[in-house]
Design a protein around this motif. Structure first.
Motif, PDB file in Angstrom:
ATOM      1  N   PHE A 167       0.809  -1.220   0.000  1.00 44.05           N
ATOM      2  CA  PHE A 167       0.000   0.000   0.000  1.00 44.05           C
ATOM      3  C   PHE A 167       0.849   1.280   0.000  1.00 44.05           C
ATOM      4  CE2 PHE A 167      -3.386  -2.803   0.584  1.00 44.05           C
ATOM      5  CZ  PHE A 167      -4.582  -2.115   0.519  1.00 44.05           C
ATOM      6  N   ALA A 169       3.489   4.322  -0.866  1.00 41.55           N
ATOM      7  CA  ALA A 169       3.921   5.032  -2.078  1.00 41.55           C
ATOM      8  C   ALA A 169       5.303   4.506  -2.460  1.00 41.55           C
ATOM      9  CB  ALA A 169       3.980   6.527  -1.794  1.00 41.55           C
ATOM     10  N   GLY A 194      -3.997   9.647   3.776  1.00 48.27           N
ATOM     11  CA  GLY A 194      -3.553   8.253   3.841  1.00 48.27           C
ATOM     12  C   GLY A 194      -2.148   8.208   4.416  1.00 48.27           C
ATOM     13  N   SER A 197       4.337   4.781   5.464  1.00 49.12           N
ATOM     14  CA  SER A 197       5.776   5.004   5.357  1.00 49.12           C
ATOM     15  C   SER A 197       6.078   6.395   4.784  1.00 49.12           C
ATOM     16  CB  SER A 197       6.350   3.867   4.525  1.00 49.12           C
ATOM     17  OG  SER A 197       7.122   4.307   3.519  1.00 49.12           O
ATOM     18  N   SER A 198       5.227   6.889   3.898  1.00 52.90           N
ATOM     19  CA  SER A 198       5.453   8.230   3.305  1.00 52.90           C
ATOM     20  C   SER A 198       5.422   9.311   4.388  1.00 52.90           C
ATOM     21  CB  SER A 198       4.416   8.517   2.226  1.00 52.90           C
ATOM     22  OG  SER A 198       3.119   8.434   2.773  1.00 52.90           O
ATOM     23  N   GLU A 218      -5.883   9.920   8.449  1.00 55.64           N
ATOM     24  CA  GLU A 218      -5.926   8.452   8.362  1.00 55.64           C
ATOM     25  C   GLU A 218      -7.284   7.964   8.852  1.00 55.64           C
ATOM     26  OE1 GLU A 218      -3.805   5.820   7.203  1.00 55.64           O
ATOM     27  OE2 GLU A 218      -5.816   5.024   7.597  1.00 55.64           O
ATOM     28  N   HIS A 219      -8.018   7.255   7.991  1.00 56.87           N
ATOM     29  CA  HIS A 219      -9.366   6.825   8.379  1.00 56.87           C
ATOM     30  C   HIS A 219      -9.338   5.562   9.232  1.00 56.87           C
ATOM     31  CE1 HIS A 219      -8.818   3.981   5.091  1.00 56.87           C
ATOM     32  NE2 HIS A 219      -9.905   3.329   5.523  1.00 56.87           N
ATOM     33  N   TYR A 223      -3.936   1.681  11.236  1.00 60.31           N
ATOM     34  CA  TYR A 223      -2.790   2.257  10.503  1.00 60.31           C
ATOM     35  C   TYR A 223      -2.381   3.610  11.081  1.00 60.31           C
ATOM     36  CZ  TYR A 223      -3.717  -1.646   7.525  1.00 60.31           C
ATOM     37  OH  TYR A 223      -3.896  -2.921   7.087  1.00 60.31           O
ATOM     38  N   ASP A 277      -3.111  10.107  -1.288  1.00 59.05           N
ATOM     39  CA  ASP A 277      -2.828   8.667  -1.405  1.00 59.05           C
ATOM     40  C   ASP A 277      -3.899   7.866  -0.653  1.00 59.05           C
ATOM     41  OD1 ASP A 277      -1.427   6.486  -2.234  1.00 59.05           O
ATOM     42  OD2 ASP A 277       0.048   6.555  -0.621  1.00 59.05           O
TER      43      ASP A 277
END
Ligand SMILES: C[S@@+](CC[C@H](N)C(=O)[O-])C[C@H]1O[C@@H](n2cnc3c(N)ncnc32)[C@H](O)[C@@H]1O
Length: 348
Positions: A167, A169, A194, A197-198, A218-219, A223, A277
């Motif tokens: 998932f 980027a 979203g 790691s990015s 972040e929904h 995560y 993203d």
């Protein structure tokens, strides 16, 4: 009568004629030598000469007859050839008019079959070559590897960063985002739809550049928690913030979507870099479309907007819509495509 004479003489007539002529000349000489009648001698001589003349004329006539026969034979052979060509032409016409194609179609069919076999062989060869190539690196993989090395050299990371792949980027995208951070104003605001790691890499870029802060929407609680942990591991809690923003229904551009809950983003102003993203495609069609209509007024003039996964039909559609619409006087201009991310610049 003529036939009877010919049958009697056969092919001996020139010899007999010459012998008769010789005899007539001899008679003429004897008559003259023995004092006989001059008229008799002249008559014998005339007879001899006549016989010689007949032999000469006869020979010429025979040669002419032989030539005529030869010519006739050649004419007949020519006529036979013409008839044979005509027959061939008729046969070709008949084949051309044959609805099944006749023997010509059989030949073409055999050649097609041969071409099909060659095609299959080439396809198999191509597959083999591709398999060999995949055993080494593709251009795309090489570009990603090179971006990854560049990113670590640029920013380092002294603890575990959420992995690339899946998932996340791609390194090429994150490298471009990180290098953009260096050019942003000192109080730059970077917003991410979203997290993952990015978020960590953007925060590392801000710390390295000594400017900017990151807000990630972040929904998904799971995560959101993981990204917060990663940020904490790197001591980046003061540079980046992950906002848990459950999705809620919203209507934009006449379309219904589920997007991040408004209270989590309405305070954001002066965004310099917006990385779209999320939400993921599993949420619904064109799930990332609301980002520009809803955040356009929060973008600074000259802000960079990046849309990930631009190669997907939904995202290609979204990019086209964003470029076509103005929101409260804010427009997007198309910029680069980096890896699978499309970059735009916002103007007012
Ligand atoms: C494309 S991801 C965002 C990735 C992030 N921008 C990055 O580059 O690391 C979009 C959303 O997918 C969800 N997600 C992240 N990792 C996931 C995973 N491994 N499986 C399922 N969903 C995931 C998260 O809710 C995230 O906000």
């Amino acid at each position: 009568m003529q036939r009877a004479v010919r049958a009697l003489l056969g092919s001996r007539w020139p010899l007999l004629g010459m012998a008769g002529a010789l005899a007539a000349v001899v008679v003429a000489i004897i008559v003259a030598a023995t004092g006989g009648s001059l008229a008799q001698a002249a008559l014998a001589l005339l007879l001899g000469l006549t016989l010689i003349g007949l032999v000469v004329v006869g020979s010429s006539a025979r040669e002419a007859e032989q030539r005529a026969r030869k010519t006739e034979k050649q004419l007949k052979s020519l006529a036979d050839s013409v008839a044979s060509v005509a027959t061939s032409v008729q046969a070709v016409e008949a084949r051309q008019n044959d609805p099944s194609g006749g023997p010509l179609a059989a030949i073409i069919g055999a050649q097609r079959l041969d071409a099909a076999v060659r095609h299959d062989e080439l396809v198999a060869l191509h597959e083999g070559l591709r398999a060999d190539l995949h055993a080494t690196l593709t251009e795309q993989q090489l570009a990603e590897l090179s971006a990854l090395a560049n990113l670590y050299a640029m920013l380092g990371a002294d603890d575990e960063v959420p992995a690339f792949g899946g998932f996340a980027a791609s390194p090429q995208t994150v490298l471009r985002l990180a290098s953009l951070v260096r050019r942003l104003p000192a109080d730059a605001l970077i917003v991410e739809c979203g997290s993952g790691s990015s978020t960590v890499w953007l925060a590392l870029a801000c710390r390295k550049a000594g400017k900017g802060r990151v807000v990630a929407l972040e929904h998904h609680e799971l995560y959101a928690g993981r990204t917060r942990e990663a940020l904490a591991r790197h001591g980046l809690g003061d540079v980046a913030e992950v906002r848990a923003a459950p999705l809620e229904p919203v209507t934009v551009g006449g379309e219904k979507h589920d997007w991040y809950a408004a209270p989590q983003w309405t305070d954001l102003r002066g965004i310099d870099l917006l990385f779209v993203d999320g939400p993921p495609g599993s949420v619904g069609p064109r799930s990332r479309y609301p980002a520009f209509p809803l955040l356009a007024t929060a973008l600074d003039d000259g802000a960079v907007v990046a849309l990930d996964d631009a190669q997907r039909p939904d995202e290609a559609d979204i990019a086209a819509d964003w470029l076509a619409e103005a929101v409260d006087g804010v427009r997007l201009a198309d910029d680069d495509l980096v890896g699978r991310t499309r970059f735009f610049t916002a103007t007012r």
